[in-house]
Design a protein around this motif. Structure first.
Motif, PDB file in Angstrom:
ATOM      1  N   TYR A  16     -30.347   0.753 -29.601  1.00  0.00           N
ATOM      2  CA  TYR A  16     -29.038   1.238 -29.899  1.00  0.00           C
ATOM      3  C   TYR A  16     -28.426   0.408 -28.601  1.00  0.00           C
ATOM      4  CZ  TYR A  16     -24.540   3.430 -30.347  1.00  0.00           C
ATOM      5  OH  TYR A  16     -23.242   4.197 -30.622  1.00  0.00           O
ATOM      6  N   GLU A  66     -30.593   7.753 -26.260  1.00  0.00           N
ATOM      7  CA  GLU A  66     -31.885   7.009 -26.465  1.00  0.00           C
ATOM      8  C   GLU A  66     -32.733   6.688 -25.069  1.00  0.00           C
ATOM      9  OE1 GLU A  66     -32.063   3.068 -28.951  1.00  0.00           O
ATOM     10  OE2 GLU A  66     -31.205   2.631 -27.033  1.00  0.00           O
ATOM     11  N   LYS A 115     -24.392   8.691 -26.895  1.00  0.00           N
ATOM     12  CA  LYS A 115     -25.695   8.616 -27.825  1.00  0.00           C
ATOM     13  C   LYS A 115     -26.659   7.226 -27.085  1.00  0.00           C
ATOM     14  CE  LYS A 115     -26.462   6.557 -32.399  1.00  0.00           C
ATOM     15  NZ  LYS A 115     -25.636   5.901 -33.807  1.00  0.00           N
ATOM     16  N   ARG A 140     -18.596   9.091 -27.285  1.00  0.00           N
ATOM     17  CA  ARG A 140     -19.461   9.306 -28.385  1.00  0.00           C
ATOM     18  C   ARG A 140     -20.768   8.387 -28.204  1.00  0.00           C
ATOM     19  NH1 ARG A 140     -21.246   6.820 -32.550  1.00  0.00           N
ATOM     20  NH2 ARG A 140     -19.715   5.067 -32.291  1.00  0.00           N
TER      21      ARG A 140
END
Length: 498
Positions: free
Chosen positions: A349, A328, A324, A320
């Motif tokens: 992030y 980004e 993600k 996950r």
């Protein structure tokens, strides 16, 4: 004759009273609590193969400031942000020196380095020199071209591996990458073809194992050196020292034969040897130069390399998070082939991912011990002069009173959170704090950021055939720096941005 006897008796009685009074004062000291000790060895038997974990478990029972005895050495361990803040900030000056450590002294040419030397005028001058001359933002930026060239070469290797669908030992490749950068930045030479090319990975790892060991010579003054010869620690140290010394000699000779080499770290130190530029009241010798170079070579290579390994380990372990952070990076970079270090500023992030990696796998889980330069009171307890002071960063980062669900890898915990890793926040201390904070943070992180952006933008990643996410091991080996015990092997997958 009788009067002489009375004088002798009186003297003995007086001496007995003084000794009793002295012992009474000792017993009145309010030392931090700690576990019971065995005769002679004290608490050494309770350290195990990963002392940071053992000390954490003991601190849960005996408190955030804990007394331990290692042979002849009295020590305390600070394990919470509050107690560590007192050591590294409130009493930073009084706790800034180092104890004498036998094998660190050997490796650093008699404590002529920055990391292990005592807190003296010499240390302050070397520290000032490294901050002003080596690790300024201007100096770090001046080495950007070298970082970009080495990362570009690294990416090309990954592309070849991807075309063959071949798994890559990332532990080894990351250390080689950082080694190549450090050798060019610090020594003005290419690692390939040098005397250290085939052995540098082992040398760096063994050096950190040696200086991170609980050496008998430090804890048992009479028989310690004999014990270290029996265990092999002494011979391991000598082997590593000779390899390092040979490499330094080769690098320095290369400079002396090529006077046109400019702007690297060896050239700056050689100018100080020649008296062309100063180091306060100190005249550098060749051993001073080599001692300083030990820190640059070993710390520079391993901290960056192991950080990269742990980041990629946690990303592949947490699909996950990997998805993600890649989304980004690809949104921010957008078909930009020439990726620059300035791009990290927009990758919020990714910054969280790096912070969370530092939290769950601090590069130096047990900071190099300090030594109290005088009697202190910390947390209401007496800390006698000459006490060794350990800061257990690993314990702080795993403390459930500081971090919710501390065993889980959750970068989002840093969202809307001002905690950073630069030494001002005592909940997160991968590089230490105070006067002894690692001066090379900016240099190290510039390479880490540039490498990660390229790897996450240009490649997808998968495990070797037959492996599942659950099979990825998170166990660390012990040394001053803790590498991943089982090498991380991943297969890069070419993307449209490769």
């Amino acid at each position: 004759m009788m009067s002489l006897w009375y004088i002798i008796v009186a003297f003995v009685l007086f001496a007995s009273i003084l000794i009793t009074a002295k012992n009474a004062r000792k017993t009145k000291k309010n030392l931090p609590p700690g576990p019971p000790r065995l005769p002679i060895i004290g608490n050494l038997h309770q350290l195990g193969s990963r002392p940071q974990r053992s000390m954490f478990k003991l601190s849960e029972q005996y408190g955030p400031l804990m007394s331990l005895k290692f042979g002849n050495v009295s020590a305390v361990v600070a394990s919470t942000p509050e107690t560590v803040k007192e050591v590294l900030k409130t009493f930073d000056l009084e706790c800034c020196s180092r104890p004498y450590m036998t094998y660190a002294a050997r490796i650093t040419y008699g404590l002529k380095d920055l990391a292990f030397s005592f807190y003296t005028k010499y240390w302050k001058e070397v520290r000032k020199m490294t901050v002003v001359e080596l690790y300024t933002a201007k100096r770090v930026k001046s080495f950007q071209r070298i970082r970009q060239e080495e990362v570009a070469s690294f990416v090309q290797f990954m592309k070849q591996s991807a075309s063959l669908e071949k798994a890559v030992n990332l532990n080894r490749k990351f250390v080689k990458l950082t080694g190549s950068v450090i050798c060019k930045v610090g020594f003005g030479i290419t690692l390939k073809g040098s005397k250290l090319e085939d052995a540098y990975e082992e040398v760096v790892q063994k050096t950190l194992e040696v200086v991170g060991s609980f050496a008998a010579a430090d804890h048992f003054p009479v028989i310690g050196k004999l014990i270290d010869r029996v265990t092999g620690l002494h011979s391991k140290c000598e082997k590593v020292f000779k390899l390092l010394d040979s490499f330094f000699e080769q690098s320095i000779e290369h400079h002396l034969e090529n006077p046109n080499i400019k702007d690297d770290i060896i050239e700056l130190l050689l100018k100080m040897e020649r008296g062309e530029t100063g180091l306060g009241e100190f005249q550098l010798t060749r051993d001073h130069t080599k001692g300083i170079l030990v820190n640059i070579l070993v710390a520079g290579i391993d901290t960056s390399g192991q950080t990269l390994t742990w980041v990629m380990t946690h990303l592949i372990k947490n699909p996950r998070v990997l998805k993600k952070v890649q989304a980004e990076v690809r949104e921010v970079i957008k078909n930009k082939d020439d990726i620059g270090e300035e791009d990290i500023e927009r990758l919020e992030y990714l910054k969280m991912v790096i912070k969370e990696t530092f939290r769950i796998n601090p590069i130096v889980p047990l900071l190099i011990p300090r030594e109290a330069s005088k009697d202190l009171k910390i947390g209401g307890y007496d800390i006698p002069k000459k006490t060794w002071i350990y800061v257990n960063v690993w314990a702080i980062h795993r403390n459930p009173n500081v971090w919710k669900d501390p065993e889980a890898f959750i970068p989002e915990r840093f969202m809307d959170c001002q905690i950073d890793y630069k030494g001002l926040d005592f909940e997160l201390l991968p590089f230490g704090s105070g006067r002894r904070v690692c001066p090379g943070v900016v240099m190290s992180m510039a390479l880490v950021h540039l490498t990660l952006i390229n790897l996450l933008y240009r490649f997808d990643w998968k495990l070797p055939e037959g492996m599942e996410v659950e099979d990825v091991d998170l166990e660390e080996s012990y040394g001053l720096v803790c590498p991943k015990k089982v090498p991380l092997e991943l297969i890069p997958v070419l993307t449209q941005w490769s």
